[in-house]
Design an enzyme around this catalytic site. Structure first.
Site, mmCIF file in Angstrom:
data_model
loop_
_atom_site.group_PDB
_atom_site.id
_atom_site.type_symbol
_atom_site.label_atom_id
_atom_site.label_comp_id
_atom_site.label_asym_id
_atom_site.label_seq_id
_atom_site.Cartn_x
_atom_site.Cartn_y
_atom_site.Cartn_z
ATOM 1 N N ASP A 44 0.815 -1.301 0.506
ATOM 2 C CA ASP A 44 -0.813 0.487 -0.091
ATOM 3 C C ASP A 44 0.801 1.188 0.271
ATOM 4 O OD1 ASP A 44 1.165 0.066 2.812
ATOM 5 O OD2 ASP A 44 -1.000 0.000 3.537
ATOM 6 N N GLY A 45 1.977 1.494 0.153
ATOM 7 C CA GLY A 45 3.009 1.861 -0.259
ATOM 8 C C GLY A 45 3.533 2.475 1.255
ATOM 9 N N GLU A 46 3.073 2.035 2.308
ATOM 10 C CA GLU A 46 3.978 2.508 3.574
ATOM 11 C C GLU A 46 5.387 2.017 2.922
ATOM 12 O OE1 GLU A 46 1.783 0.521 6.423
ATOM 13 O OE2 GLU A 46 0.093 1.928 6.274
ATOM 14 N N ARG A 60 11.892 26.435 7.190
ATOM 15 C CA ARG A 60 11.557 28.633 6.841
ATOM 16 C C ARG A 60 10.211 28.808 6.828
ATOM 17 N NH1 ARG A 60 13.684 28.519 0.347
ATOM 18 N NH2 ARG A 60 13.278 25.857 0.870
ATOM 19 N N GLN A 61 9.926 27.775 7.125
ATOM 20 C CA GLN A 61 8.104 27.957 7.487
ATOM 21 C C GLN A 61 8.284 28.268 9.046
ATOM 22 O OE1 GLN A 61 5.197 28.700 5.968
ATOM 23 N NE2 GLN A 61 3.837 29.080 7.500
ATOM 24 N N HIS A 100 18.209 27.351 7.862
ATOM 25 C CA HIS A 100 17.457 28.147 7.794
ATOM 26 C C HIS A 100 17.586 29.233 9.091
ATOM 27 C CE1 HIS A 100 16.217 31.505 4.954
ATOM 28 N NE2 HIS A 100 15.192 31.669 5.449
ATOM 29 N N LYS A 116 18.241 45.835 -3.618
ATOM 30 C CA LYS A 116 17.053 45.636 -4.824
ATOM 31 C C LYS A 116 16.524 47.171 -4.889
ATOM 32 C CE LYS A 116 14.725 41.321 -5.549
ATOM 33 N NZ LYS A 116 13.419 40.488 -4.914
ATOM 34 N N ARG A 136 13.789 49.302 -7.086
ATOM 35 C CA ARG A 136 12.685 49.787 -7.683
ATOM 36 C C ARG A 136 12.607 50.724 -8.658
ATOM 37 N NH1 ARG A 136 9.116 46.438 -9.017
ATOM 38 N NH2 ARG A 136 9.097 46.015 -7.037
ATOM 39 N N ASP A 142 25.015 31.765 -0.727
ATOM 40 C CA ASP A 142 23.549 31.497 0.276
ATOM 41 C C ASP A 142 22.979 30.114 0.515
ATOM 42 O OD1 ASP A 142 20.983 32.413 0.925
ATOM 43 O OD2 ASP A 142 20.358 32.710 -0.817
HETATM 44 C C1 R5P Z 1 16.003 32.351 2.116
HETATM 45 O O1 R5P Z 1 15.362 33.059 2.585
HETATM 46 C C2 R5P Z 1 16.792 31.874 1.917
HETATM 47 O O2 R5P Z 1 17.908 32.148 2.717
HETATM 48 C C3 R5P Z 1 17.445 31.763 0.373
HETATM 49 O O3 R5P Z 1 18.043 33.087 -0.477
HETATM 50 C C4 R5P Z 1 16.261 31.320 -0.392
HETATM 51 O O4 R5P Z 1 15.526 30.122 0.054
HETATM 52 C C5 R5P Z 1 16.145 30.787 -1.695
HETATM 53 O O5 R5P Z 1 15.234 30.358 -2.333
HETATM 54 P P1 R5P Z 1 15.305 30.525 -4.197
HETATM 55 O O6 R5P Z 1 16.118 29.796 -4.829
HETATM 56 O O7 R5P Z 1 13.947 30.003 -4.508
HETATM 57 O O8 R5P Z 1 15.051 31.713 -5.023
#
Ligand code: R5P
Length: 282
Positions: free
Chosen positions: A34-36, A86-87, A119, A181, A183, A207
């Site tokens: 069943d996939g377990e 990240r959440q 993170h 950034k 704008r 990063d």
């Molecule tokens: C964000 O806070 C993380 O440090 C990365 O910058 C992020 O997760 C990168 O996401 P993506 O590759 O989707 O731009």
């Protein structure tokens, strides 16, 4: 002490075991009709190191099953990459704090946890056992050194990533800045280093995670427009979701590298020595 791992962290686990001069316990991973998930381990030691990145739901289940299979041992959990980190907040009413859910679930049956460039360090507090975080910033800096770039500029994609970028840069005594950034109009955004010019320079964007690659792709395109000689990208966790690696290379980025917290063919930096070093201290 022996090492055991999930299916997707086999290479890192083997390197950790080698550094600890021990072996990796054989595991038969399979599924019920069943996939377990089902797994059967070889002989468990009194002290176990469970190595597994949460890269998807399957690896999360395998980690929980491994912790239970090792329930007669003292187990150290090594969580090189933790998806859901990240959440780490309830950004909108009705959302779960996913990092807390995962941290609590993975604290079951282990004595302590080691993460790598998690993170948000705050997430460590959600584990119900002691948790420590390692950083591969210096290792990434050492790797960049092997590229023998002429006076590279290390760039963080945003101000929040500056601490990490500074640590990377200090490995080679290089200059460091972060992208900002601006704008220009309703639809036009400029991204450029805040203080230094990228003109005629080799730039390495660093990063913790590359996920969709969106951040780095936009930055690389603009850095080339600003006269950068070469753009490289280096991260700890190469998630590369939905073809991100291919798209990054297509923007003209010279090379994209990551560590083996998520095992990729571009994993050229290893977390194994640092993990082994941390485990030896237990
Ligand atoms: C964000 O806070 C993380 O440090 C990365 O910058 C992020 O997760 C990168 O996401 P993506 O590759 O989707 O731009």
């Amino acid at each position: 002490m022996k090492v055991i791992c999930t299916e997707k962290s086999q290479v890192l686990a083997t390197h950790v075991a080698r550094a600890l001069k021990t072996t990796v316990v054989d595991v038969n991973y399979s599924r019920f009709p069943d996939g377990e998930h089902y797994l059967l381990t070889g002989e468990i030691d009194d002290e176990m190191v469970i190595v597994g990145s949460v890269v998807d739901s399957d690896s999360l289940v395998q980690l929980m099953l491994l912790a239970d299979a090792c329930d007669r041992a003292t187990s150290h959990l090594v969580l090189p990459y933790m998806a859901y980190a990240r959440q780490d907040k309830r950004f909108r009413e009705g959302e779960p704090v996913s990092s807390r859910v995962i941290a609590r679930a993975l604290s079951q049956g282990v004595s302590d946890v080691i993460t790598v460039n998690i993170h948000e360090r705050e997430v460590l507090k959600s584990f119900t056992v002691p948790a420590q975080n390692l950083s591969l910033a210096t290792d990434i800096g050492t790797y960049i050194g092997t590229l023998k770039l002429d006076n590279p500029l290390i760039l963080a994609p945003d101000e929040g990533a500056m601490v990490f970028a500074r640590q990377v840069a200090s490995a080679g005594g290089w200059e460091c800045d972060h992208l900002e950034k601006t704008r220009l109009s309703g639809i036009e955004v400029k991204m450029a280093p805040r203080q230094l010019s990228a003109q005629s320079r080799s730039v390495v964007i660093v990063d913790d995670i590359i996920s969709t690659g969106g951040t780095i792709m936009t930055a690389a395109g603009m850095l080339y427009q600003q006269g950068a000689k070469d753009v490289f990208a280096a991260c700890v966790h190469g998630v590369f979701t939905g073809g991100a690696y291919v798209r990054l290379m297509a923007t003209g980025i010279r090379d994209v590298v990551c560590s083996d917290t998520i095992e990729r063919s571009c994993s050229r930096i290893s977390a194994a020595d640092q993990i082994a070093h941390a485990l030896r201290k237990h």
